[in-house]
Design a protein around this motif. Structure first.
Motif, PDB file in Angstrom:
ATOM      1  N   GLY A  17       0.816  -1.221  -0.097  1.00  0.00           N
ATOM      2  CA  GLY A  17       0.093  -0.034   0.076  1.00  0.00           C
ATOM      3  C   GLY A  17       0.972   1.133  -0.005  1.00  0.00           C
ATOM      4  N   ASP A  18       1.910   0.979  -0.806  1.00  0.00           N
ATOM      5  CA  ASP A  18       3.027   2.244  -0.572  1.00  0.00           C
ATOM      6  C   ASP A  18       2.522   3.446  -1.348  1.00  0.00           C
ATOM      7  OD1 ASP A  18       3.679   0.661  -2.672  1.00  0.00           O
ATOM      8  OD2 ASP A  18       5.768   0.787  -2.453  1.00  0.00           O
ATOM      9  N   GLN A  19       1.742   3.088  -2.679  1.00  0.00           N
ATOM     10  CA  GLN A  19       1.357   4.317  -3.600  1.00  0.00           C
ATOM     11  C   GLN A  19       0.032   4.082  -3.839  1.00  0.00           C
ATOM     12  OE1 GLN A  19       4.325   5.199  -6.662  1.00  0.00           O
ATOM     13  NE2 GLN A  19       6.036   4.626  -5.481  1.00  0.00           N
ATOM     14  N   CYS A  20      -0.578   4.353  -3.033  1.00  0.00           N
ATOM     15  CA  CYS A  20      -2.209   4.133  -3.064  1.00  0.00           C
ATOM     16  C   CYS A  20      -2.938   5.559  -2.784  1.00  0.00           C
ATOM     17  CB  CYS A  20      -2.922   3.062  -2.335  1.00  0.00           C
ATOM     18  SG  CYS A  20      -1.924   1.492  -2.684  1.00  0.00           S
ATOM     19  N   VAL A  21      -4.212   5.357  -3.276  1.00  0.00           N
ATOM     20  CA  VAL A  21      -5.208   6.480  -3.008  1.00  0.00           C
ATOM     21  C   VAL A  21      -6.461   5.557  -2.274  1.00  0.00           C
ATOM     22  CG1 VAL A  21      -4.478   8.260  -4.453  1.00  0.00           C
ATOM     23  CG2 VAL A  21      -6.238   6.503  -5.173  1.00  0.00           C
TER      24      VAL A  21
END
Length: 59
Positions: A17-21
């Motif tokens: 979940g390191d680059q999520c919206v």
């Protein structure tokens, strides 16, 4: 506002979940936030604007 909403991530998000919206819908607006900064700013969009954005991104 953010605490009462049910937020979710895309099924395409990485397990880290390191680059999520995250997205939530309250029946009136679609709310978008950075999953790493859950207490940060929230982008509020009309459902038609969200549909246009996701349609454009999917191309």
């Amino acid at each position: 506002m953010s605490a009462a909403l049910k937020w979710f991530k895309s099924s395409h998000s990485s397990p880290d979940g390191d680059q999520c919206v995250e997205v939530a819908h309250d029946g009136t607006q679609v709310h978008v936030r950075d999953s790493k900064v859950q207490d940060g700013p929230v982008l509020d969009l009309a459902p038609a604007s969200w549909a246009e954005l996701t349609g454009w991104v999917g191309k």
